[in-house]
Motif scaffolding. Sequence first.
Motif, PDB file in Angstrom:
ATOM      1  N   MET A 131       0.731  -1.049  -0.007  1.00  0.00           N
ATOM      2  CA  MET A 131       0.097  -0.111  -0.004  1.00  0.00           C
ATOM      3  C   MET A 131       0.778   1.237  -0.253  1.00  0.00           C
ATOM      4  O   MET A 131       0.490   2.383  -0.628  1.00  0.00           O
ATOM      5  CB  MET A 131      -0.832   0.025   1.118  1.00  0.00           C
ATOM      6  CG  MET A 131      -2.025  -1.101   1.140  1.00  0.00           C
ATOM      7  SD  MET A 131      -3.091  -1.138   2.705  1.00  0.00           S
ATOM      8  CE  MET A 131      -4.126   0.296   2.004  1.00  0.00           C
ATOM      9  N   GLU A 132       1.971   1.306   0.680  1.00  0.00           N
ATOM     10  CA  GLU A 132       2.843   2.426   0.699  1.00  0.00           C
ATOM     11  C   GLU A 132       3.403   2.626  -0.558  1.00  0.00           C
ATOM     12  O   GLU A 132       3.696   3.771  -1.037  1.00  0.00           O
ATOM     13  CB  GLU A 132       3.790   2.079   1.913  1.00  0.00           C
ATOM     14  CG  GLU A 132       3.274   2.669   3.287  1.00  0.00           C
ATOM     15  CD  GLU A 132       4.365   2.195   4.486  1.00  0.00           C
ATOM     16  OE1 GLU A 132       4.064   2.716   5.430  1.00  0.00           O
ATOM     17  OE2 GLU A 132       5.384   1.550   4.193  1.00  0.00           O
ATOM     18  N   SER A 133       3.661   1.565  -1.220  1.00  0.00           N
ATOM     19  CA  SER A 133       4.514   1.637  -2.394  1.00  0.00           C
ATOM     20  C   SER A 133       3.593   2.313  -3.591  1.00  0.00           C
ATOM     21  O   SER A 133       4.178   2.990  -4.739  1.00  0.00           O
ATOM     22  CB  SER A 133       5.380   0.656  -3.079  1.00  0.00           C
ATOM     23  OG  SER A 133       4.262  -0.561  -3.240  1.00  0.00           O
ATOM     24  N   ILE A 134       2.477   1.753  -3.608  1.00  0.00           N
ATOM     25  CA  ILE A 134       1.543   2.164  -4.651  1.00  0.00           C
ATOM     26  C   ILE A 134       0.517   3.483  -4.225  1.00  0.00           C
ATOM     27  O   ILE A 134      -0.299   3.927  -5.057  1.00  0.00           O
ATOM     28  CB  ILE A 134       0.679   1.086  -5.183  1.00  0.00           C
ATOM     29  CG1 ILE A 134      -0.260   0.581  -3.913  1.00  0.00           C
ATOM     30  CG2 ILE A 134       1.480   0.080  -5.583  1.00  0.00           C
ATOM     31  CD1 ILE A 134      -1.308  -0.403  -4.544  1.00  0.00           C
ATOM     32  N   ARG A 135       0.754   4.055  -3.021  1.00  0.00           N
ATOM     33  CA  ARG A 135      -0.014   5.137  -2.510  1.00  0.00           C
ATOM     34  C   ARG A 135      -0.374   6.400  -3.497  1.00  0.00           C
ATOM     35  O   ARG A 135      -1.374   6.995  -3.538  1.00  0.00           O
ATOM     36  CB  ARG A 135       0.435   5.558  -1.326  1.00  0.00           C
ATOM     37  CG  ARG A 135      -0.309   6.885  -0.700  1.00  0.00           C
ATOM     38  CD  ARG A 135       0.539   7.396   0.423  1.00  0.00           C
ATOM     39  NE  ARG A 135       1.749   7.609   0.118  1.00  0.00           N
ATOM     40  CZ  ARG A 135       2.693   7.434   1.320  1.00  0.00           C
ATOM     41  NH1 ARG A 135       2.571   6.913   2.330  1.00  0.00           N
ATOM     42  NH2 ARG A 135       4.090   7.590   1.055  1.00  0.00           N
ATOM     43  N   PRO A 136       0.806   6.759  -4.375  1.00  0.00           N
ATOM     44  CA  PRO A 136       0.524   7.796  -5.105  1.00  0.00           C
ATOM     45  C   PRO A 136      -0.423   7.560  -6.288  1.00  0.00           C
ATOM     46  O   PRO A 136      -0.910   8.424  -6.815  1.00  0.00           O
ATOM     47  CB  PRO A 136       2.188   8.089  -5.797  1.00  0.00           C
ATOM     48  CG  PRO A 136       2.913   7.450  -4.882  1.00  0.00           C
ATOM     49  CD  PRO A 136       2.185   6.213  -4.311  1.00  0.00           C
ATOM     50  N   ALA A 137      -0.635   6.390  -6.563  1.00  0.00           N
ATOM     51  CA  ALA A 137      -1.657   5.982  -7.847  1.00  0.00           C
ATOM     52  C   ALA A 137      -2.882   6.054  -7.310  1.00  0.00           C
ATOM     53  O   ALA A 137      -3.975   5.916  -8.009  1.00  0.00           O
ATOM     54  CB  ALA A 137      -1.365   4.529  -8.393  1.00  0.00           C
ATOM     55  N   PHE A 138      -3.324   6.281  -5.942  1.00  0.00           N
ATOM     56  CA  PHE A 138      -4.517   6.314  -5.477  1.00  0.00           C
ATOM     57  C   PHE A 138      -4.899   7.693  -4.692  1.00  0.00           C
ATOM     58  O   PHE A 138      -4.128   8.201  -4.332  1.00  0.00           O
ATOM     59  CB  PHE A 138      -4.817   5.026  -4.790  1.00  0.00           C
ATOM     60  CG  PHE A 138      -4.730   3.864  -5.298  1.00  0.00           C
ATOM     61  CD1 PHE A 138      -6.151   3.349  -5.828  1.00  0.00           C
ATOM     62  CD2 PHE A 138      -3.589   3.110  -5.592  1.00  0.00           C
ATOM     63  CE1 PHE A 138      -6.079   2.150  -6.549  1.00  0.00           C
ATOM     64  CE2 PHE A 138      -3.869   1.994  -6.305  1.00  0.00           C
ATOM     65  CZ  PHE A 138      -4.928   1.386  -6.766  1.00  0.00           C
ATOM     66  N   GLY A 139      -6.299   8.100  -4.486  1.00  0.00           N
ATOM     67  CA  GLY A 139      -6.761   9.032  -3.753  1.00  0.00           C
ATOM     68  C   GLY A 139      -6.571   8.990  -2.158  1.00  0.00           C
ATOM     69  O   GLY A 139      -6.155   8.097  -1.526  1.00  0.00           O
ATOM     70  N   LYS A 140      -7.365  10.147  -1.850  1.00  0.00           N
ATOM     71  CA  LYS A 140      -7.567  10.413  -0.307  1.00  0.00           C
ATOM     72  C   LYS A 140      -8.095   8.839   0.267  1.00  0.00           C
ATOM     73  O   LYS A 140      -7.672   8.785   1.353  1.00  0.00           O
ATOM     74  CB  LYS A 140      -8.494  11.422   0.161  1.00  0.00           C
ATOM     75  CG  LYS A 140      -7.617  12.960  -0.389  1.00  0.00           C
ATOM     76  CD  LYS A 140      -8.726  13.803   0.270  1.00  0.00           C
ATOM     77  CE  LYS A 140      -7.875  15.204   0.036  1.00  0.00           C
ATOM     78  NZ  LYS A 140      -8.777  16.191   0.452  1.00  0.00           N
ATOM     79  N   GLY A 141      -9.081   8.419  -0.259  1.00  0.00           N
ATOM     80  CA  GLY A 141      -9.686   7.175   0.622  1.00  0.00           C
ATOM     81  C   GLY A 141      -8.483   6.186   0.800  1.00  0.00           C
ATOM     82  O   GLY A 141      -8.798   5.512   1.849  1.00  0.00           O
ATOM     83  N   PHE A 142      -7.905   5.991  -0.134  1.00  0.00           N
ATOM     84  CA  PHE A 142      -6.591   4.899  -0.048  1.00  0.00           C
ATOM     85  C   PHE A 142      -5.825   5.175   0.981  1.00  0.00           C
ATOM     86  O   PHE A 142      -5.517   4.315   1.802  1.00  0.00           O
ATOM     87  CB  PHE A 142      -6.235   4.745  -1.327  1.00  0.00           C
ATOM     88  CG  PHE A 142      -4.902   3.617  -1.364  1.00  0.00           C
ATOM     89  CD1 PHE A 142      -5.425   2.253  -1.767  1.00  0.00           C
ATOM     90  CD2 PHE A 142      -3.752   3.754  -1.182  1.00  0.00           C
ATOM     91  CE1 PHE A 142      -4.457   1.180  -1.754  1.00  0.00           C
ATOM     92  CE2 PHE A 142      -2.666   2.904  -1.317  1.00  0.00           C
ATOM     93  CZ  PHE A 142      -3.236   1.758  -1.494  1.00  0.00           C
ATOM     94  N   ARG A 143      -5.405   6.620   0.965  1.00  0.00           N
ATOM     95  CA  ARG A 143      -4.613   7.023   1.922  1.00  0.00           C
ATOM     96  C   ARG A 143      -5.047   7.005   3.463  1.00  0.00           C
ATOM     97  O   ARG A 143      -4.240   6.424   4.530  1.00  0.00           O
ATOM     98  CB  ARG A 143      -4.022   8.354   1.912  1.00  0.00           C
ATOM     99  CG  ARG A 143      -3.137   8.638   0.744  1.00  0.00           C
ATOM    100  CD  ARG A 143      -2.511  10.078   0.519  1.00  0.00           C
ATOM    101  NE  ARG A 143      -3.553  11.089   0.357  1.00  0.00           N
ATOM    102  CZ  ARG A 143      -3.749  11.237  -0.866  1.00  0.00           C
ATOM    103  NH1 ARG A 143      -3.239  10.804  -1.994  1.00  0.00           N
ATOM    104  NH2 ARG A 143      -4.551  12.321  -1.199  1.00  0.00           N
ATOM    105  N   SER A 144      -6.308   6.923   3.664  1.00  0.00           N
ATOM    106  CA  SER A 144      -7.058   6.767   4.755  1.00  0.00           C
ATOM    107  C   SER A 144      -7.073   5.157   5.296  1.00  0.00           C
ATOM    108  O   SER A 144      -6.705   4.898   6.616  1.00  0.00           O
ATOM    109  CB  SER A 144      -8.617   7.135   4.642  1.00  0.00           C
ATOM    110  OG  SER A 144      -9.028   6.965   5.839  1.00  0.00           O
ATOM    111  N   CYS A 145      -7.395   4.254   4.115  1.00  0.00           N
ATOM    112  CA  CYS A 145      -7.383   2.974   4.559  1.00  0.00           C
ATOM    113  C   CYS A 145      -5.574   2.615   4.883  1.00  0.00           C
ATOM    114  O   CYS A 145      -5.395   1.760   5.842  1.00  0.00           O
ATOM    115  CB  CYS A 145      -7.596   2.128   3.386  1.00  0.00           C
ATOM    116  SG  CYS A 145      -9.307   2.264   3.073  1.00  0.00           S
TER     117      CYS A 145
END
Length: 159
Positions: free
Chosen positions: A77-91
């Motif tokens: 999740m940390e490595s692909i975080r830039p490909a996703f939005g705020k909801g992903f960062r919250s998870c």
Amino acid sequence: MLSKGPPEIPQGFILITGMAKRYSPEPDDSLRENARHLIPAMFRTMMSHKAKVVSHEGSPEELHAMRIAGRPLRYVMESIRPAFGKGFRSCLKEVKDFLDIAGEVHDSDVMIGLMEKYLDEMKDEFTRQSPPESMFSLRGISQALRAEKEIREKKFRQL
């Protein structure tokens, strides 16, 4: 702490069980598409330990297994975080917070085990070599052990 789970693992997604969980990405799919399959599968693997952790009242072994299963999830999740939005960062934050607290509980479990072993060894030593009155010197260790158990319980309740 981990409020809601991911969607169901898509049918046809390969999940090979074993000591190390392996996942088969689709080479023709994008990173985002593979992540949409990979992340829920990894989350499910981590959460497969939840019932045992809860039913065994925070069993150190089960909680540690859950934590170990969750670490690859966090790293992916940390490595692909830039490909996703705020909801992903919250998870990701929920997963990270859970694993951090589980790590603190594990640290307490290790410390408790070491203190209990030391206390038992010292009790045996005092019993063999000294009169029982010398047991008073173990009072501080016993107090520290009780305090560490309270810390562990408090941290566990945060999970």
